[in-house]
Scaffold this motif. Structure first.
Motif, PDB file in Angstrom:
ATOM      1  N   VAL A 178      77.910  52.421  17.292  1.00 15.78           N
ATOM      2  CA  VAL A 178      76.514  51.640  17.675  1.00 15.78           C
ATOM      3  C   VAL A 178      76.357  51.870  19.114  1.00 15.78           C
ATOM      4  CG1 VAL A 178      74.868  50.088  17.391  1.00 15.78           C
ATOM      5  CG2 VAL A 178      76.332  50.509  15.617  1.00 15.78           C
ATOM      6  N   ALA A 179      77.350  51.613  19.939  1.00 18.43           N
ATOM      7  CA  ALA A 179      77.295  51.476  21.373  1.00 18.43           C
ATOM      8  C   ALA A 179      77.124  52.929  21.937  1.00 18.43           C
ATOM      9  CB  ALA A 179      78.745  50.946  22.037  1.00 18.43           C
ATOM     10  N   ARG A 180      77.753  54.067  21.094  1.00 15.37           N
ATOM     11  CA  ARG A 180      77.738  55.259  21.657  1.00 15.37           C
ATOM     12  C   ARG A 180      76.324  55.729  21.350  1.00 15.37           C
ATOM     13  NH1 ARG A 180      81.020  57.336  18.489  1.00 15.37           N
ATOM     14  NH2 ARG A 180      82.767  56.893  19.448  1.00 15.37           N
ATOM     15  N   TYR A 181      75.789  55.420  20.276  1.00 15.31           N
ATOM     16  CA  TYR A 181      74.318  55.593  20.237  1.00 15.31           C
ATOM     17  C   TYR A 181      73.205  55.276  21.262  1.00 15.31           C
ATOM     18  CZ  TYR A 181      75.382  56.691  15.054  1.00 15.31           C
ATOM     19  OH  TYR A 181      75.795  57.056  13.642  1.00 15.31           O
ATOM     20  N   ILE A 182      73.506  53.816  21.665  1.00 15.25           N
ATOM     21  CA  ILE A 182      72.633  53.386  22.549  1.00 15.25           C
ATOM     22  C   ILE A 182      72.867  54.027  24.199  1.00 15.25           C
ATOM     23  CG2 ILE A 182      72.239  51.204  23.985  1.00 15.25           C
ATOM     24  CD1 ILE A 182      73.174  49.725  21.316  1.00 15.25           C
ATOM     25  N   ARG A 183      74.117  54.011  24.358  1.00 13.98           N
ATOM     26  CA  ARG A 183      74.244  54.678  25.776  1.00 13.98           C
ATOM     27  C   ARG A 183      74.473  56.215  25.839  1.00 13.98           C
ATOM     28  NH1 ARG A 183      73.117  50.557  27.475  1.00 13.98           N
ATOM     29  NH2 ARG A 183      74.276  48.998  28.585  1.00 13.98           N
ATOM     30  N   GLN A 184      75.233  56.844  24.861  1.00 18.27           N
ATOM     31  CA  GLN A 184      75.413  58.069  25.024  1.00 18.27           C
ATOM     32  C   GLN A 184      74.203  59.032  24.708  1.00 18.27           C
ATOM     33  OE1 GLN A 184      77.419  59.263  26.914  1.00 18.27           O
ATOM     34  NE2 GLN A 184      78.418  61.435  26.223  1.00 18.27           N
ATOM     35  N   ALA A 236      69.401  52.588  17.012  1.00 23.39           N
ATOM     36  CA  ALA A 236      70.787  52.867  16.754  1.00 23.39           C
ATOM     37  C   ALA A 236      71.253  51.868  15.741  1.00 23.39           C
ATOM     38  CB  ALA A 236      71.496  52.218  18.170  1.00 23.39           C
ATOM     39  N   ALA A 237      70.747  50.829  15.698  1.00 27.58           N
ATOM     40  CA  ALA A 237      70.955  49.725  14.370  1.00 27.58           C
ATOM     41  C   ALA A 237      70.657  50.657  13.099  1.00 27.58           C
ATOM     42  CB  ALA A 237      70.310  48.222  14.748  1.00 27.58           C
ATOM     43  N   LYS A 238      69.385  51.032  13.257  1.00 25.02           N
ATOM     44  CA  LYS A 238      69.088  51.567  11.910  1.00 25.02           C
ATOM     45  C   LYS A 238      69.847  52.546  11.241  1.00 25.02           C
ATOM     46  CE  LYS A 238      64.870  53.094   9.523  1.00 25.02           C
ATOM     47  NZ  LYS A 238      65.500  54.415   8.903  1.00 25.02           N
ATOM     48  N   LYS A 239      70.182  53.584  12.339  1.00 30.37           N
ATOM     49  CA  LYS A 239      71.004  54.988  12.073  1.00 30.37           C
ATOM     50  C   LYS A 239      72.506  54.499  11.467  1.00 30.37           C
ATOM     51  CE  LYS A 239      72.898  59.151  13.751  1.00 30.37           C
ATOM     52  NZ  LYS A 239      73.089  60.107  14.765  1.00 30.37           N
ATOM     53  N   TRP A 240      73.046  53.166  12.023  1.00 34.25           N
ATOM     54  CA  TRP A 240      74.202  52.969  11.350  1.00 34.25           C
ATOM     55  C   TRP A 240      74.057  51.960  10.139  1.00 34.25           C
ATOM     56  CZ3 TRP A 240      76.693  48.269  10.087  1.00 34.25           C
ATOM     57  CH2 TRP A 240      77.923  48.259   9.730  1.00 34.25           C
ATOM     58  N   LEU A 241      73.186  51.187  10.105  1.00 31.49           N
ATOM     59  CA  LEU A 241      72.817  50.545   8.840  1.00 31.49           C
ATOM     60  C   LEU A 241      72.566  51.371   7.640  1.00 31.49           C
ATOM     61  CD1 LEU A 241      70.789  47.725  10.516  1.00 31.49           C
ATOM     62  CD2 LEU A 241      72.844  47.300   9.313  1.00 31.49           C
ATOM     63  N   ASP A 242      71.597  52.403   7.983  1.00 33.43           N
ATOM     64  CA  ASP A 242      71.525  53.233   6.806  1.00 33.43           C
ATOM     65  C   ASP A 242      72.818  53.985   6.179  1.00 33.43           C
ATOM     66  OD1 ASP A 242      68.550  52.719   7.065  1.00 33.43           O
ATOM     67  OD2 ASP A 242      68.149  54.498   8.085  1.00 33.43           O
ATOM     68  N   ALA A 243      73.553  54.452   7.164  1.00 31.13           N
ATOM     69  CA  ALA A 243      74.750  54.816   6.673  1.00 31.13           C
ATOM     70  C   ALA A 243      75.970  54.010   6.252  1.00 31.13           C
ATOM     71  CB  ALA A 243      75.449  55.555   7.954  1.00 31.13           C
ATOM     72  N   ASN A 244      75.692  52.793   6.202  1.00 29.58           N
ATOM     73  CA  ASN A 244      76.896  51.618   6.026  1.00 29.58           C
ATOM     74  C   ASN A 244      76.329  50.697   5.188  1.00 29.58           C
ATOM     75  OD1 ASN A 244      79.367  52.829   7.652  1.00 29.58           O
ATOM     76  ND2 ASN A 244      77.593  52.963   9.044  1.00 29.58           N
ATOM     77  N   PRO A 245      75.607  50.696   4.185  1.00 31.78           N
ATOM     78  CA  PRO A 245      74.966  49.675   3.503  1.00 31.78           C
ATOM     79  C   PRO A 245      75.963  48.566   2.814  1.00 31.78           C
ATOM     80  CG  PRO A 245      74.568  51.498   2.144  1.00 31.78           C
ATOM     81  CD  PRO A 245      74.955  52.024   3.423  1.00 31.78           C
ATOM     82  N   ASP A 246      77.223  49.268   2.380  1.00 35.72           N
ATOM     83  CA  ASP A 246      78.167  48.528   1.653  1.00 35.72           C
ATOM     84  C   ASP A 246      78.952  47.656   2.686  1.00 35.72           C
ATOM     85  OD1 ASP A 246      77.720  49.883  -0.466  1.00 35.72           O
ATOM     86  OD2 ASP A 246      79.590  51.235  -0.384  1.00 35.72           O
ATOM     87  N   VAL A 247      78.658  47.786   4.175  1.00 40.19           N
ATOM     88  CA  VAL A 247      79.240  46.815   4.811  1.00 40.19           C
ATOM     89  C   VAL A 247      78.222  45.609   5.233  1.00 40.19           C
ATOM     90  CG1 VAL A 247      80.159  46.594   7.411  1.00 40.19           C
ATOM     91  CG2 VAL A 247      80.377  48.882   6.197  1.00 40.19           C
ATOM     92  N   TRP A 248      77.340  45.948   5.483  1.00 40.98           N
ATOM     93  CA  TRP A 248      76.357  44.872   6.072  1.00 40.98           C
ATOM     94  C   TRP A 248      75.651  43.994   4.901  1.00 40.98           C
ATOM     95  CZ3 TRP A 248      71.223  45.349   4.429  1.00 40.98           C
ATOM     96  CH2 TRP A 248      70.504  46.592   4.355  1.00 40.98           C
TER      97      TRP A 248
END
Length: 323
Positions: A290-296, A304-316
């Motif tokens: 997520v940090a890389r999405y924000i900075r890089q 950035a949050a939505k991209k990670w959350l969409d890919a990792n529903p089993d985590v959150w």
């Protein structure tokens, strides 16, 4: 036929009793509607945002979930670590999402004043220390041993360092031991602050690309380490209590299991946001993504949050409060 008076009176009393009984039978007791009690509304959630991108990554996912899953209004305040603790104690901040130690502040605000509480681990492992770019460690292998650092002072002299080696710091609000370590280990170096995490990263990136000699403070989790694998310098081994006196510290930084801190009233309020923050836990790799999405990749925190959350529903999904 005429009915005697005493019979008429008895009949009237009986009729009244029957009427009263009938009315009473029509009154139903008041009971709660079936099902679970009504959920507590989230209201406003106020979060501290400390000045490093890994912390921003935590804020990004918690803020996005609080707004889109719990219907919270989220307020984010850019603060230093010290400011965050003071405002949390005053009830102006609900939570600190990534705490690096601060045993003195925990004693004051959690143990003594009882206005704050530890609110669970983040799952991240925090490593702080001194680092050099890979090319430099390969060229001068002895440079990773602190006892030989004075042999390499000549590499790090700059116009700002007054004849000493220059050791770079990041944001000057970071709580560090660098000046004390230099003094107590009798190293011929001086600390220069770059001013921010981004400028510190750029200094290391340029040093690797252009084969410049740079030594500086750095830490993990940090997305930049996947781009340039900085080499950690071995300082005297950390042992519990070796850094108890900031003026006398002469050991490496403590490794941390990073945690969250909440205002006590907020933590005990029953707010679904308090449950979300307490349940939140992920890995260094998750945060770095997520940090890389924000900075890089220059995404907004929500993107950035939505991209990670969409890919990792089993985590959150397990972070959400039970309904």
């Amino acid at each position: 036929m005429r009915i005697p008076a005493w019979i008429r009176a008895t009949s009237l009393v009986g009729s009244a009793v029957l009427a009263l009984t009938a009315c009473t039978a029509d009154i139903q007791p008041r009971v709660a509607a079936p099902g679970p009690p009504a959920a507590i509304e989230c209201g406003t959630l106020t979060l501290a945002v400390n000045p490093w991108v890994g912390y921003e990554a935590n804020v990004a996912v918690i803020s996005y979930l609080a707004k889109n899953q719990l219907n919270c209004t989220v307020v984010e305040k850019d603060l230093s670590e010290e400011e965050s603790w003071k405002l949390l104690a005053a009830g102006e901040i609900d939570a600190i999402l990534e705490n690096w130690g601060h045993d003195d502040l925990k004693k004051q605000y959690i143990d003594d004043e009882r206005v704050a509480v530890e609110h669970g681990l983040t799952g991240n492992k925090g490593i702080i220390g001194w680092y050099v770019p890979p090319w430099l460690a390969e060229r001068y292998p002895g440079i990773t041993d602190w006892r030989k650092l004075n042999d390499y002072t000549f590499l790090f002299r700059t116009p700002r360092s007054g004849g000493r080696g220059e050791l770079l710091g990041g944001d000057p609000t970071y709580v560090t031991n660098d000046k004390a370590l230099i003094r107590n280990l009798k190293l011929n170096y001086t600390v220069t602050f770059t001013g921010s995490e981004d400028k510190l990263i750029e200094a290391f990136r340029t040093a690797e690309e252009e084969r410049r000699a740079v030594i500086g403070y750095f830490y993990a989790p940090q997305w930049f380490l996947s781009e340039v694998d900085l080499v950690h310098i071995r300082l005297p081994e950390y042992t519990p209590g070796c850094d108890a006196d900031p003026a006398k510290v002469a050991c490496d930084y403590q490794p941390y299991d990073l945690d969250k801190i909440a205002n006590r009233e907020f933590a005990e309020s029953g707010s679904p946001a308090a449950d979300l923050i307490k349940n939140f836990q992920w890995t260094n790799a998750d945060q770095n993504t997520v940090a890389r999405y924000i900075r890089q990749d220059k995404m907004s925190r929500d993107e950035a949050a939505k991209k990670w959350l969409d890919a990792n529903p089993d985590v959150w999904r397990s972070w959400l409060p039970a309904t």
